[in-house]
Design a protein around this motif. Structure first.
Motif, PDB file in Angstrom:
ATOM      1  N   THR A 224      76.201  29.402  29.373  1.00  0.00           N
ATOM      2  CA  THR A 224      76.468  30.049  30.657  1.00  0.00           C
ATOM      3  C   THR A 224      75.541  29.507  31.735  1.00  0.00           C
ATOM      4  OG1 THR A 224      77.090  32.058  29.461  1.00  0.00           O
ATOM      5  CG2 THR A 224      76.616  32.309  31.800  1.00  0.00           C
ATOM      6  N   VAL A 225      76.122  29.113  32.860  1.00  0.00           N
ATOM      7  CA  VAL A 225      75.338  28.663  34.011  1.00  0.00           C
ATOM      8  C   VAL A 225      75.672  29.579  35.186  1.00  0.00           C
ATOM      9  CG1 VAL A 225      74.909  26.787  35.653  1.00  0.00           C
ATOM     10  CG2 VAL A 225      75.297  26.256  33.229  1.00  0.00           C
ATOM     11  N   VAL A 226      74.643  30.111  35.836  1.00  0.00           N
ATOM     12  CA  VAL A 226      74.840  30.935  37.027  1.00  0.00           C
ATOM     13  C   VAL A 226      74.110  30.266  38.178  1.00  0.00           C
ATOM     14  CG1 VAL A 226      74.482  33.194  38.080  1.00  0.00           C
ATOM     15  CG2 VAL A 226      75.060  33.027  35.656  1.00  0.00           C
ATOM     16  N   LEU A 227      74.879  29.846  39.184  1.00  0.00           N
ATOM     17  CA  LEU A 227      74.305  29.121  40.308  1.00  0.00           C
ATOM     18  C   LEU A 227      74.117  30.070  41.492  1.00  0.00           C
ATOM     19  CD1 LEU A 227      73.460  26.354  41.450  1.00  0.00           C
ATOM     20  CD2 LEU A 227      75.867  25.995  42.099  1.00  0.00           C
ATOM     21  N   LYS A 228      72.855  30.178  41.948  1.00  0.00           N
ATOM     22  CA  LYS A 228      72.525  31.027  43.105  1.00  0.00           C
ATOM     23  C   LYS A 228      72.723  30.236  44.385  1.00  0.00           C
ATOM     24  CE  LYS A 228      68.691  31.645  40.747  1.00  0.00           C
ATOM     25  NZ  LYS A 228      67.222  31.711  40.660  1.00  0.00           N
ATOM     26  N   LYS A 229      73.369  30.861  45.367  1.00  0.00           N
ATOM     27  CA  LYS A 229      73.691  30.155  46.617  1.00  0.00           C
ATOM     28  C   LYS A 229      73.250  30.928  47.845  1.00  0.00           C
ATOM     29  CE  LYS A 229      77.503  27.373  44.920  1.00  0.00           C
ATOM     30  NZ  LYS A 229      78.812  26.812  45.265  1.00  0.00           N
ATOM     31  N   GLY A 230      72.126  31.613  47.770  1.00  0.00           N
ATOM     32  CA  GLY A 230      71.588  32.297  48.954  1.00  0.00           C
ATOM     33  C   GLY A 230      72.606  33.214  49.599  1.00  0.00           C
ATOM     34  N   ALA A 231      72.799  33.060  50.920  1.00  0.00           N
ATOM     35  CA  ALA A 231      73.716  33.933  51.683  1.00  0.00           C
ATOM     36  C   ALA A 231      75.175  33.743  51.270  1.00  0.00           C
ATOM     37  CB  ALA A 231      73.552  33.681  53.176  1.00  0.00           C
TER      38      ALA A 231
END
Ligand code: ATP
Ligand code: MG
Length: 318
Positions: A224-231
């Motif tokens: 599992t990969v979860v990519l954080k993208k700020g706003a």
């Protein structure tokens, strides 16, 4: 939430902040603090406030800065039994100032502080014997002592059939620190859940596009990969598919700790088996509360805070 036990390890520091934008540390100026801080400490504080059973392996000095951090974590419900109080070594500190362009600059005392002297103590071993999940903050891997504790914890928890999550939480410059890249690669190879932010997705991939990088990580066994993208919120990747979830609208007051709180929100929901969209919703809510409050731990919300934010935004993201 849930009956699993979540453990992390790493630095505990107090943060002391310049009050004026554009202030330097080359002449006297006004400062505010000490605030309890340290990326893994923020992460575990957020997890505890969501009701997760959790603990931290760390070290502080036998001083007020250490006491204030331990008191805060304990108040939030963190098991602090494996936080050592080391006589004769100060608690870590981070002084931060803000540039006019929004950038931040730090004066740190972390590797030479108590945080650079953590060890797998008998208390740490006892905590790990109860752990179902271990979370690694890449930014904590700044010294051989911490790397040894983290690698030992990862091995112990995996051997018990537990799971591991990994937030690189690092900038490219830090990769040049001796042993840093090797330590990060070793943790990446054994993680079940990878939580990079923005360009961190590409730190260890040949592919430099999102889909290609995710495919490469999946081939290497990272489920599992979860990519954080700020706003822009966050995206969950798994062989069953891709799930995106928008961020909650919030006025950004202080971005420090957003990624740490997001990670805690995600891991806690994931540990109780919630579906991807729900994990992302809780995580984005934790991140939004973090950016909306000044002070590294000021924005860690309780389960009630998170539910209220989700309810207030109604259909957002669904
Ligand atoms: P950090 O600076 O703490 O390391 P990060 O780079 O790891 O953060 P970000 O992507 O900046 O991670 O933020 C994590 C999460 O916090 C986002 O995915 C989002 O859910 C939430 N978040 C961050 N910034 C905002 C914002 N301006 N508005 C709403 N939510 C935000
Ligand atoms: Mg981060």
């Amino acid at each position: 939430t849930g009956s699993k036990t979540l453990v992390t390890a790493g630095e505990i520091v107090v943060e002391i902040m310049a009050t004026e934008v554009g202030q330097t540390f080359m002449e006297p100026g006004s400062l505010v603090g000490p605030f309890p801080s340290g990326a893994p400490a923020i992460f575990i504080d957020q997890a505890a406030r969501l009701g997760q059973r959790c603990g931290m392996i760390a070290a502080v000095g036998d001083d007020d800065f250490g006491a204030l951090n331990v008191r805060r974590l304990e108040l939030s419900g963190v098991d602090v039994s494996a936080i050592a109080r080391l006589p004769g070594i100060p608690t870590g500190t981070a002084f931060v100032r803000y540039a006019a362009d929004g950038g931040r600059a730090f004066v740190y005392n972390i590797p030479l502080s108590a945080s650079g002297h953590i060890a797998t103590t008998p208390e740490a071993t006892a905590l790990l014997a109860r752990a179902d999940h271990f979370h690694v903050m890449g930014s904590s891997l700044f010294s051989p002592a911490v790397v040894a504790v983290v690698e030992d914890a990862v091995r112990t928890v995996k051997a018990r059939g537990g799971t591991v999550s990994f937030d690189p939480n690092i900038r490219r410059e830090m990769l040049d620190l001796a042993g840093m890249r090797e330590a990060l690669s070793s943790v990446l190879a054994s993680c079940d859940l990878f939580l990079p932010s923005g360009a961190e997705l590409f730190l260890f991939t040949r592919a430099q596009d999102e889909a290609g990088a995710v495919a490469e990580l999946s081939d290497r066994g990272i489920a599992t990969v979860v990519l954080k993208k700020g706003a822009e919120g966050a995206v969950h990747y798994h062989r069953d598919g891709r799930t995106a979830f928008p961020a909650f609208p919030v006025r950004e007051i202080d971005p420090t700790g957003a990624g740490d709180c997001f990670g805690a929100g995600f891991v806690c929901a994931w540990l109780r088996g919630a579906p991807p969209a729900e994990c992302l919703q809780v995580a984005n809510a934790c991140g939004a509360l973090a950016v909306g409050a000044k002070g590294p731990m000021a924005g860690t919300g309780t389960l009630a805070d998170i539910r209220a934010l989700i309810a207030a935004n109604g259909e957002a993201g669904s």
